[in-house]
Design an enzyme around this catalytic site. Structure first.
Site, PDB file in Angstrom:
ATOM      1  N   GLY B 468       5.873  -3.242  -2.213  1.00 23.76           N
ATOM      2  CA  GLY B 468       6.398  -2.995  -3.471  1.00 23.76           C
ATOM      3  C   GLY B 468       5.842  -2.071  -4.208  1.00 23.76           C
ATOM      4  N   THR B 469       4.504  -1.498  -3.526  1.00 19.60           N
ATOM      5  CA  THR B 469       3.780  -0.611  -4.054  1.00 19.60           C
ATOM      6  C   THR B 469       4.206   0.887  -4.089  1.00 19.60           C
ATOM      7  OG1 THR B 469       2.457  -0.480  -2.222  1.00 19.60           O
ATOM      8  CG2 THR B 469       1.861  -1.860  -3.968  1.00 19.60           C
ATOM      9  N   LEU B 663      -0.979  10.284  -6.485  1.00 18.59           N
ATOM     10  CA  LEU B 663      -0.234  10.601  -5.554  1.00 18.59           C
ATOM     11  C   LEU B 663       1.364  10.971  -6.197  1.00 18.59           C
ATOM     12  CD1 LEU B 663      -1.224   8.721  -2.569  1.00 18.59           C
ATOM     13  CD2 LEU B 663      -1.509  11.466  -2.831  1.00 18.59           C
ATOM     14  N   ASN B 664       1.666   9.908  -7.130  1.00 17.99           N
ATOM     15  CA  ASN B 664       2.950   9.838  -7.742  1.00 17.99           C
ATOM     16  C   ASN B 664       2.755   8.897  -8.960  1.00 17.99           C
ATOM     17  OD1 ASN B 664       5.544   8.663  -8.644  1.00 17.99           O
ATOM     18  ND2 ASN B 664       6.184   8.911  -6.520  1.00 17.99           N
ATOM     19  N   LYS B 666       4.513   8.009 -11.265  1.00 20.58           N
ATOM     20  CA  LYS B 666       5.481   6.738 -11.568  1.00 20.58           C
ATOM     21  C   LYS B 666       4.950   5.685 -10.872  1.00 20.58           C
ATOM     22  CE  LYS B 666      10.330   7.814 -12.062  1.00 20.58           C
ATOM     23  NZ  LYS B 666      11.482   7.898 -11.253  1.00 20.58           N
ATOM     24  N   GLY B 735      -6.316   4.869  -4.506  1.00 14.27           N
ATOM     25  CA  GLY B 735      -5.942   3.528  -4.330  1.00 14.27           C
ATOM     26  C   GLY B 735      -5.655   2.960  -5.784  1.00 14.27           C
ATOM     27  N   GLY B 737      -3.900  -0.161  -6.433  1.00 15.37           N
ATOM     28  CA  GLY B 737      -3.132  -1.549  -6.432  1.00 15.37           C
ATOM     29  C   GLY B 737      -3.952  -2.603  -7.160  1.00 15.37           C
ATOM     30  N   GLU B 738      -5.183  -2.544  -7.013  1.00 18.66           N
ATOM     31  CA  GLU B 738      -5.977  -3.656  -7.591  1.00 18.66           C
ATOM     32  C   GLU B 738      -6.602  -3.452  -8.902  1.00 18.66           C
ATOM     33  OE1 GLU B 738      -6.987  -6.190  -3.928  1.00 18.66           O
ATOM     34  OE2 GLU B 738      -6.591  -4.375  -3.343  1.00 18.66           O
TER      35      GLU B 738
END
Lengths: 328, 771
Positions: B468-469, B663-664, B666, B735, B737-738
């Site tokens: 979902g990332t 990287l993106n 959004k 990264g 995500g966290e």
């Protein structure tokens, strides 16, 4: 979920007959509570009787000014009805504070009256529960009872009545109109739900073979103000830790009549008559609100994890009175 | 310079997702599919005395019932084989192997039937009789038996530098408090699901997992079959947050069940079962003792965590890891103690350790700032770690001061009056809080394959996961950028164990790890076509140097002579080459281990598998040893508190993150925002509760386990520093995500203190604690 049969009643009598004859038959309207309970096998009806075709979807003003709400009126339609928004603010606010928009679009007035507690022990069949299996015991009593009732409890059950709508209806002196094979009768909302006492499985005065056809709210006197305040753990889609419905009939700056009901703290929508007495003839002042709140919670019986509800309910009522009186 | 990387490209899989075309594990249609339903224990400690399946087996349509009595024996892997492979294979609790019950909600049987409904209903007919023993399920019940925690993903959990105790005793200013966080459940939208299908000796698993090859390896080991006989497919995952990171019991049960009935079997866990079948974040009691001099310079930091694990396996929430390096302090101690309880085994949950750890540490810093009567930001600046205080290494890249400054501007920090409990807006008390965010930059070895086809489109592939990332999207962007192709001409494939190796989608490492491999493979494939062109006499690029050629929009051309060129498609067609392919492995690891290999190339006994890939080799040659790889950020919250009824509303949140290249925007904003909402849940409402008598979870659905709903979520402003960290990788991304959850909890809790003057040290901060 247990297998069941499904019938669609196109006449009220069919539904009455079905529930009369089939002791495990259940009426389904919106299904927002019943289907959850069936999936968990807390409710195991052999037959579902769908009443969505019955002509009980109207909201109408009666000649005496009362508002009659069909049992199949959806919660969102009722909440946004112009008369409700204008004259019964407490009801509109209560409805809109309950559940989520999707659920309110499905849930009906009759279903809301019949919804069952969200006590986690009632919901988990591994635990004993006198409401689910009479005589099995109550795991909530010494369990995690933070969400449980402090008023109207018994040594059999401390489950909270979950409804917001019923709290507002209770404060508005609404009446439930029910219909059975032997005719029609009315039950005041304040009497409709039962405290658990020795038989927590018996939750309402609705008898076998009877169906709810409408709810009637009497006309409100000129100058009546009403509001609903709900305190909960998150901003939406959550049951009340404490809620208060306040209806004030004013005479100038004086409270002529106060009608107060609590949600989230009692085993049924809780009309607080002691608080009402305390406010009769009072001015919109902090001291009067304080003593009303104290009176309302006099008989509270907290358990290990819900002791905070005594103070929270008082504060909720005081804040609700201030908001209703316009002195916040 | 970047044409595609960094652009807010919409999700390449978005259309599939919103039209229902995306197939999640449970969506796969298999012929002759049967359904398994897991029956779970209803006692918390004891043994199964008897289990009677006769009535269940007699039901027409029921195909079989698996219990410990008839389930195949699993092979418990050697300890040396299992580190980080899987939760279940490391555990002493292999599913359906014996009669012991270690916690409430443990699998005790699987009913297999022709329909899901029948399997679920029939489970009620399985009669289990238990002998029950008195369980322990709260830390306090067993705190005297706490043991030191051993390690967290290869990192030491007890660290001391200098003389922390003496320094604390001698400190001019002190704060010494204990902060408590509760048990949390991940609750991804998609429940766990597996379809297991045998074809002779070969097993295919359609599984919801954050680690396709981890599942493959662990299942093969447990079933004692060759790894190559197991194929795992996981094209879409509806969120994991750690609970799909390691193998749990149900894929193994699905495989056993499918074998037993000779049909493919699907097992989907119910929402209630998601509370007992796939880990949780353990509760923590964290004592944080800070000592400082009169100006606010830290002289001692002590962070002592007590947390919980199960009876069958050790997993300790590593709360103190970030404390080692978040501020400069000459003296430090961090330690973790573990209490064994009759609960399921905890596991990583979004920022394991950092999420609760930064709550305690950053709340303690806040307390110290008020004591010193200095601005909380000022206290952080006074103790700014210019190098990593844990290992003395330089940061690969750190721009935290800019994060503080921009975050303060975004939230309106200048409006903040220093005294707590005094600012009002109508009935509400106003509070501002801030905290530092930090998360390590993990990078692991990864491989990717890139193919350019003669019609001009390209396919990149790696056995990574998109939980979902946005992995599909960012990998497409990286490949497109490196190949000089538009995004529409590139397809990215993932989630199939037959694809080139990739690590777990955990530790926020996918962008850096898999991204580097995809880039290297794409550059290699492009180089191969360039070579083909310059060696082709018929090509307008014939005899040109490699360096003189560029690619844009699928067309190769001479830099100084843009009119001279031709497309990928033209070159391949003329040479009758259907496709050009390159596969690269990048072997860089930035993961910190006890041996202190941080930043070093992973020592691998296997032969060099970069496959002569020049991009991967030059990536490996980047000097990393002197550097420490971490992301930082600043979190700011504004809250309104209704003191009368104890209601907290976060009205604004601002987050400035330094995560290297974005990287993106959004996807990255989405990740940070999601992390902050997770943090809001932790701060204000999430709480897994065990029944005080039986130890059975009573908050076992989304009605009782409160996650934030839309109405709880304020406008969240996310900003990025967006400076590439080229020591991590040529892409420069660290990264996303966290890190969003780290510091978020403390920023909100600190804002609540600022608003009310009440310091709630036990999460969640619910109305009852504020009235």
């Amino acid at each position: 979920m247990k297998p069941f049969t499904f019938i669609r009643a196109n006449e009220a009598r069919i539904a009455m007959h079905a529930t009369q004859q089939n002791s495990s038959g259940k009426i389904i309207a919106g299904g927002t509570n019943l289907l959850d309970l069936m999936k968990l096998e807390i409710e195991t009806p052999e037959q579902l009787i769908d009443i969505n075709l019955l002509p009980m979807k109207k909201i109408e003003v009666l000649p005496d000014g009362a508002l009659r709400i069909g049992a199949l009126v959806r919660n969102s339609d009722l909440a946004y009805h112009p008369i409700v928004r204008k004259k019964y603010v407490v009801l509109s606010e209560a409805l809109l504070s309950g559940a989520s928009p999707q659920l309110r679009n499905m849930a009906t007035v009759g279903g809301n009256l019949m919804q069952r507690t969200r006590c986690p022990y009632f919901y988990d069949t591994v635990f004993p529960c006198n409401k689910r299996v009479p005589g099995s015991g109550c795991a909530a009593m010494d369990g995690y009872n933070r969400s449980h009732a402090i008023l109207g409890t018994s040594n059999q059950c401390i489950a909270t009545h979950p409804s917001d709508m019923c709290v507002a209806l209770s404060a508005l002196d609404a009446v439930v109109r029910v219909s059975g094979l032997n005719g029609e009768r009315t039950i005041p909302v304040v009497d409709f739900h039962l405290v658990p006492g020795e038989s927590p499985d018996k939750e309402t005065r609705l008898e076998k073979g009877e169906i709810i056809t409408s709810v009637e709210i009497p006309a409100v006197a000129m100058g009546t103000k009403s509001r609903y305040l709900k305190v909960r753990d998150r901003a939406s889609y959550e049951f009340a830790l404490a809620s208060a419905a306040v209806v004030l009939e004013m005479n100038g700056g004086t409270i002529q009549k106060a009608k107060i009901a609590f949600g989230g703290i009692a085993t049924k929508p809780w009309r607080a008559s002691q608080a009402e007495q305390a406010l009769k003839g009072a001015r919109l002042e902090e001291a009067a609100f304080q003593s009303a709140a104290a009176a309302a919670l006099q008989e509270a019986k907290p358990r290990k994890f819900n002791g905070f509800k005594v103070e929270l309910a008082k504060r909720t009522l005081i804040r609700a009175l201030k908001i209703t009186g316009g002195v916040a | 310079m970047n044409a595609i990387i960094g652009k807010p490209v919409g999700r390449v899989d978005g259309r599939l997702k919103v039209t229902g075309g995306a197939r999640y594990a449970a969506d796969f249609q298999r012929a002759n599919l049967a359904y398994g339903y897991c029956l779970q224990s209803s006692i918390t400690k004891g043994r199964i005395l008897s289990i009677d399946t006769q009535a269940a087996e007699a039901v027409p349509g029921v195909l079989g019932v698996l219990t410990y009595k008839n389930a195949p024996r699993l092979k418990k892997p050697e300890q040396s084989e299992t580190v980080q492979d899987s939760k279940v294979s490391e555990s002493n609790l292999l599913p359906l192997q014996d009669e012991n019950i270690y916690y409430d909600g443990q699998h005790v049987a699987v009913v297999i039937a022709d329909t899901f409904e029948r399997a679920r209903d029939t489970a009620n007919l399985v009669k289990v009789v238990y002998t029950e023993e008195k369980p322990v399920f709260e830390i306090e019940q067993a705190i005297n038996e706490a043991i030191p925690a051993k390690q967290s993903f290869g990192r030491k959990m007890q660290v001391k530098r200098g003389e922390p105790e003496e320094a604390f005793n001698g400190a001019e200013k002190k704060s010494d408090q204990t902060y408590t966080t509760t048990v949390y459940h991940h609750n991804p939208m998609e429940p766990h699901a597996t379809i297991a299908e045998w074809n002779g000796e070969k097993l295919t698993l359609y599984d919801a997992t954050q680690w396709v090859q981890g599942t493959q390896k662990a299942v093969a080991k447990l079933l004692d079959i060759p790894i190559k006989n197991v194929r795992v497919i996981s094209h879409f995952v509806g969120g994991g947050f750690g609970c799909k990171g390691f193998l749990w019991a149900h894929p193994v049960l699905a495989a056993m069940a499918a074998k037993k009935v000779g049909r493919p079997v699907k097992i989907v866990l119910s929402r209630q079962q998601m509370f007992t079948s796939n880990g949780h974040r353990g509760r923590t009691l964290q004592q944080v003792a800070l000592g400082a001099n009169g100006e606010g310079k830290l002289t001692s930091v002590r962070h002592l965590t007590t947390t919980q694990t199960s009876m069958v396996e050790d997993f300790a929430e590593p709360c103190g890891m970030s404390t080692r390096l978040i501020y400069a302090s000459p003296n430090l101690e961090m330690a973790h103690k573990l209490v064994r309880l009759n609960t399921g085994t905890p596991c990583p949950t979004r920022a394991p350790g950092e999420a609760p750890g930064t709550y305690a540490m950053e709340a303690a810093m806040d307390e110290l700032a008020y004591q010193l009567r200095i601005d909380p930001i000022q206290l952080r600046l006074l103790n700014y770690a210019e190098v990593n205080p844990h290992d003395g290494k330089q940061w690969s890249s750190k721009n935290l001061k800019e994060c503080y400054q921009r975050g303060a501007e975004a939230i309106g920090w200048q409006e903040r009056k220093p005294e707590p409990g005094l600012t009002k807006e109508g009935e509400f008390l106003v509070g501002y809080g801030m905290a530092t965010a930090t998360y390590p930059c993990n990078r692991s070895p990864a491989s990717a394959r890139v193919q350019i086809f003669s019609d001009g489109h390209a396919v990149a592939a790696s056995c990574t996961q998109d939980i979902g990332t946005g992995t599909y999207t960012i990998m497409t962007q990286i490949a497109a950028e490196a190949l000089g192709l538009p995004v529409e001409k590139v397809e990215f494939k993932l989630g199939d164990s037959d694809l080139p190796n990739a690590p777990v989608s955990g530790g926020s490492q996918t962008a850096a790890s898999v991204g580097s491999a995809v880039q290297a493979a794409a550059l290699e494939a492009k180089a191969k076509i360039i070579e083909l062109a310059i060696g082709d006499k018929k090509s307008p690029l014939s005899q040109k140097t490699k360096e003189s050629i560029e690619v844009e929009n699928g067309r190769l051309f001479v830099k100084d002579e843009p009119g001279r060129g031709e497309t990928y498609a033209q070159i391949l067609a003329r040479n009758r080459v259907p496709k050009i392919e390159a596969e690269c492995t990048t072997k860089v690891s930035t993961r910190e281990t006890e041996k202190g290999e941080e930043g070093e190339k992973k020592q691998d006994s296997e032969e060099d598998k970069t496959g002569g890939c020049w991009a991967a080799s030059s990536d490996e040659e980047i000097e990393r040893k002197p550097y420490s790889f971490h992301s930082f950020g600043a979190q700011f919250a504004k809250v309104l508190v209704d003191p009368m009824i104890g209601k907290v509303r976060v009205v604004k949140f601002a987050s400035v993150m330094d995560i290297g290249t974005v990287l993106n925007t959004k996807m990255a904003e989405n990740q940070i925002r999601g992390g902050i909402i997770f943090g809001l849940g932790m701060a204000l409402m999430e709480h897994t509760v065990f029944d005080p008598v039986r130890g059975r979870i009573v908050t076992r659905d989304l009605a009782n386990y409160h996650v934030p709903v839309n109405a709880d979520v304020p406008p969240i402003e996310v900003q990025f520093i967006n400076k590439p960290d080229l020591r991590v990788s040529p892409i420069g991304a660290r990264g996303a995500g966290e890190i969003g959850i780290t510091g978020a909890v403390a920023a909100i809790a600190n804002a609540v203190f600022h608003a009310t003057g009440k310091r709630i040290r036990e999460l969640p901060i619910t109305p009852d604690k504020l009235i």
